[in-house]
Scaffold this motif. Sequence first.
Motif, PDB file in Angstrom:
ATOM      1  N   LYS A 257       2.972   3.568   2.625  1.00  0.00           N
ATOM      2  CA  LYS A 257       2.511   2.821   1.925  1.00  0.00           C
ATOM      3  C   LYS A 257       1.055   2.777   1.921  1.00  0.00           C
ATOM      4  O   LYS A 257       1.058   2.673   3.068  1.00  0.00           O
ATOM      5  CB  LYS A 257       3.390   1.325   1.805  1.00  0.00           C
ATOM      6  CG  LYS A 257       4.808   1.787   1.558  1.00  0.00           C
ATOM      7  CD  LYS A 257       5.362   0.221   1.441  1.00  0.00           C
ATOM      8  CE  LYS A 257       6.547  -0.036   0.350  1.00  0.00           C
ATOM      9  NZ  LYS A 257       7.884   0.165   2.200  1.00  0.00           N
TER      10      LYS A 257
ATOM     11  N   SER B 181      11.142 -11.785   2.938  1.00  0.00           N
ATOM     12  CA  SER B 181       9.368 -10.640   3.612  1.00  0.00           C
ATOM     13  C   SER B 181      10.344  -9.964   5.146  1.00  0.00           C
ATOM     14  O   SER B 181      10.897 -11.155   6.114  1.00  0.00           O
ATOM     15  CB  SER B 181       8.144 -11.373   4.359  1.00  0.00           C
ATOM     16  OG  SER B 181       7.251 -10.916   5.260  1.00  0.00           O
TER      17      SER B 181
ATOM     18  N   HIS C 174       9.274  -8.874   8.152  1.00  0.00           N
ATOM     19  CA  HIS C 174       8.430  -8.512   8.878  1.00  0.00           C
ATOM     20  C   HIS C 174       8.221  -9.340   9.410  1.00  0.00           C
ATOM     21  O   HIS C 174       7.610  -9.539  10.553  1.00  0.00           O
ATOM     22  CB  HIS C 174       7.624  -7.108   8.862  1.00  0.00           C
ATOM     23  CG  HIS C 174       8.479  -6.147   7.917  1.00  0.00           C
ATOM     24  ND1 HIS C 174       8.630  -4.688   9.165  1.00  0.00           N
ATOM     25  CD2 HIS C 174       7.806  -5.453   7.275  1.00  0.00           C
ATOM     26  CE1 HIS C 174       9.639  -3.834   8.508  1.00  0.00           C
ATOM     27  NE2 HIS C 174       8.872  -3.796   7.685  1.00  0.00           N
TER      28      HIS C 174
ATOM     29  N   LYS D 242       0.856 -10.839  13.204  1.00  0.00           N
ATOM     30  CA  LYS D 242       0.382 -11.643  11.783  1.00  0.00           C
ATOM     31  C   LYS D 242       0.029 -13.502  12.447  1.00  0.00           C
ATOM     32  O   LYS D 242       0.845 -13.706  13.081  1.00  0.00           O
ATOM     33  CB  LYS D 242       2.055 -11.663  10.768  1.00  0.00           C
ATOM     34  CG  LYS D 242       1.403 -10.607   9.880  1.00  0.00           C
ATOM     35  CD  LYS D 242       2.628 -10.100   8.851  1.00  0.00           C
ATOM     36  CE  LYS D 242       2.464 -10.927   7.626  1.00  0.00           C
ATOM     37  NZ  LYS D 242       3.771 -10.166   6.777  1.00  0.00           N
TER      38      LYS D 242
HETATM   39  N1  BYC Z   1       1.862  -3.616  -1.237  1.00  0.00           N
HETATM   40  O1  BYC Z   1       8.135  -8.023   5.850  1.00  0.00           O
HETATM   41  P1  BYC Z   1       6.636  -7.839   4.439  1.00  0.00           P
HETATM   42  C1  BYC Z   1      -8.778  -3.952   0.590  1.00  0.00           C
HETATM   43  C2  BYC Z   1       5.798  -4.178   1.994  1.00  0.00           C
HETATM   44  S1  BYC Z   1      -7.630  -2.412   0.883  1.00  0.00           S
HETATM   45  C3  BYC Z   1       2.471  -2.141  -0.771  1.00  0.00           C
HETATM   46  O2  BYC Z   1       6.036  -8.895   3.968  1.00  0.00           O
HETATM   47  P2  BYC Z   1       4.215  -7.266   6.322  1.00  0.00           P
HETATM   48  C4  BYC Z   1      -9.569  -2.721  -0.116  1.00  0.00           C
HETATM   49  C5  BYC Z   1       5.363  -3.809   3.491  1.00  0.00           C
HETATM   50  O3  BYC Z   1       4.790  -2.579   4.081  1.00  0.00           O
HETATM   51  C6  BYC Z   1      -6.559  -4.190   1.861  1.00  0.00           C
HETATM   52  N2  BYC Z   1       3.566  -3.056  -0.021  1.00  0.00           N
HETATM   53  O4  BYC Z   1       5.884  -6.789   5.097  1.00  0.00           O
HETATM   54  C7  BYC Z   1      -9.259  -1.143   0.167  1.00  0.00           C
HETATM   55  C8  BYC Z   1       7.448  -3.566   3.578  1.00  0.00           C
HETATM   56  O5  BYC Z   1       7.692  -2.295   3.353  1.00  0.00           O
HETATM   57  P3  BYC Z   1       8.147  -1.248   4.409  1.00  0.00           P
HETATM   58  C9  BYC Z   1      -5.057  -4.077   2.685  1.00  0.00           C
HETATM   59  C10 BYC Z   1       3.786  -4.326   0.225  1.00  0.00           C
HETATM   60  O6  BYC Z   1       3.693  -5.814   7.306  1.00  0.00           O
HETATM   61  C11 BYC Z   1     -10.657  -0.667  -0.791  1.00  0.00           C
HETATM   62  C12 BYC Z   1       8.061  -4.788   2.829  1.00  0.00           C
HETATM   63  O7  BYC Z   1       6.825  -4.626   1.850  1.00  0.00           O
HETATM   64  N3  BYC Z   1      -4.427  -4.759   3.408  1.00  0.00           N
HETATM   65  O8  BYC Z   1      -8.748  -5.005   1.187  1.00  0.00           O
HETATM   66  O9  BYC Z   1       4.970  -7.926   7.502  1.00  0.00           O
HETATM   67  C13 BYC Z   1     -11.310  -1.754  -2.023  1.00  0.00           C
HETATM   68  C14 BYC Z   1       8.223  -6.382   3.034  1.00  0.00           C
HETATM   69  O10 BYC Z   1       6.595  -7.024   2.975  1.00  0.00           O
HETATM   70  C15 BYC Z   1       2.544  -5.181  -0.278  1.00  0.00           C
HETATM   71  C16 BYC Z   1      -4.600  -4.473   4.800  1.00  0.00           C
HETATM   72  O11 BYC Z   1      -3.077  -3.360   4.731  1.00  0.00           O
HETATM   73  C17 BYC Z   1       2.184  -4.939  -0.931  1.00  0.00           C
HETATM   74  N4  BYC Z   1       0.845  -6.047  -1.492  1.00  0.00           N
HETATM   75  O12 BYC Z   1       3.618  -7.994   5.002  1.00  0.00           O
HETATM   76  C18 BYC Z   1     -11.236  -3.012  -1.736  1.00  0.00           C
HETATM   77  C19 BYC Z   1      -3.201  -5.969   5.478  1.00  0.00           C
HETATM   78  N5  BYC Z   1       3.297  -6.165   0.035  1.00  0.00           N
HETATM   79  O13 BYC Z   1       6.481  -1.462   5.478  1.00  0.00           O
HETATM   80  C20 BYC Z   1     -10.505  -3.958  -1.067  1.00  0.00           C
HETATM   81  C21 BYC Z   1      -2.704  -5.528   6.662  1.00  0.00           C
HETATM   82  C22 BYC Z   1       4.091  -5.699   1.250  1.00  0.00           C
HETATM   83  O14 BYC Z   1       8.909  -2.495   5.286  1.00  0.00           O
HETATM   84  N6  BYC Z   1      -1.301  -5.902   6.199  1.00  0.00           N
HETATM   85  N7  BYC Z   1       4.253  -5.041   1.075  1.00  0.00           N
HETATM   86  O15 BYC Z   1       7.825  -0.285   3.869  1.00  0.00           O
HETATM   87  C23 BYC Z   1      -0.633  -7.352   5.806  1.00  0.00           C
HETATM   88  O16 BYC Z   1      -1.179  -8.223   6.010  1.00  0.00           O
HETATM   89  C24 BYC Z   1       1.033  -6.693   5.795  1.00  0.00           C
HETATM   90  O17 BYC Z   1       0.897  -5.619   6.130  1.00  0.00           O
HETATM   91  C25 BYC Z   1       0.843  -7.704   4.424  1.00  0.00           C
HETATM   92  C26 BYC Z   1       2.614  -7.635   4.469  1.00  0.00           C
HETATM   93  C27 BYC Z   1       0.663  -8.341   4.634  1.00  0.00           C
HETATM   94  C28 BYC Z   1       0.756  -6.521   3.286  1.00  0.00           C
END
Ligand code: BYC
Length: 314
Positions: A109, A208, A210, A220
């Motif tokens: 994703k 959520s 994960h 996290k």
């Molecule tokens: N969109 O258990 P959860 C930027 C999915 S780029 C899509 O809470 P987790 C920028 C999640 O993956 C910034 N999918 O998951 C760039 C999981 O699905 P899977 C991007 C989402 O991982 C260019 C399922 O839902 N930032 O700033 O514990 C120009 C269950 O969710 C979303 C990051 O990537 C979503 N919104 O927590 C300008 C930050 N939300 O994988 C700006 C890093 C949830 O089981 N990532 N899902 O199939 C994180 O902090 C965490 O991965 C999240 C989700 C908070 C996003």
Amino acid sequence: MSHLSYARAMDSFQATIDADSRIEPRDAMPDGYRKTLIRQIAQHAHSEIIGMQPEGNWISRAPSLRRKAILMAKVQDEAGHGLYLYAAAETLGVDRADLLDMLHTGRQKYSSIFNYPTLTWADIGAIGWLVDGAAIVNQVPLCRCSYGPYARAMVRVCKEESFHQRQGFEILHTLSTGTPGQQAMAQDALDRWWWPSLMMFGPPDASSTHSEQSMAWGIKRHSNDELRQRFVDMTVPQADVLGLRVPDDGLVYDEVTGHYSFTQPDFTELYEVVKGNGPCNEKRLATRVKAHEDGAWVREAAAAYAAKQMERAA
Ligand code: BYC
């Protein structure tokens, strides 16, 4: 690895987590920890490079040379963030080409937020202010993530996001103190980007999948809902400074807790967008795949050059 040495390695992993120290690439780690990191870091990297599209859309139409130069630098920064993140993911034993393949075939994703269109110049302000603002709230705690390479990549990313957020705020400030038409454009951008920005933090804690394990592993540091609240608390006073109205009738400041109560976004919309049914999902992926295919000759030339250099050095 024997049963005993595996058990010892896992004890050492847990001791590192308990001491709030960093796990490094060569340290033993549970399979689930490695998989979770690969999933999150890859998604994060994909978001950075797909995130170049909505803003890239306005480079040729920026209202002045100064705005164009700033926007080009910002979009280039996002490519750089993707680079640091793919490099961090590769320390976990995966190949960048495979991760990109998973993005291109829909098996991994990217953030939901980049599936919305940028209709006016004010959207570029709203992305910087709200989307990069949300990214900062989410990513500052990731600088303390238990996995060293991800945490270190985040330090630099956050510094750059901070500049991005201010440039977005400044665009909206110019518009919101401008003509009535410009003010309306700024308000319209806030109206459209507010709810998707709240969705960026993911599903509510109760749904959520994960969060609990990722928090136990120190990947996290805060739950999705905690960060969403932090974002609202930070952003509403900034909207006041801009003279814009956050499109939420339920927004109330609680003097006792020091927090805003607010209406939750429509999470059905988040799930739909994540499933591929957002306004721009198809377009974003098609553009990405085409860029990758068009760039094949660059990758081939770079690989041929590197091989020649290695041959010469040998
Ligand atoms: N969109 O258990 P959860 C930027 C999915 S780029 C899509 O809470 P987790 C920028 C999640 O993956 C910034 N999918 O998951 C760039 C999981 O699905 P899977 C991007 C989402 O991982 C260019 C399922 O839902 N930032 O700033 O514990 C120009 C269950 O969710 C979303 C990051 O990537 C979503 N919104 O927590 C300008 C930050 N939300 O994988 C700006 C890093 C949830 O089981 N990532 N899902 O199939 C994180 O902090 C965490 O991965 C999240 C989700 C908070 C996003």
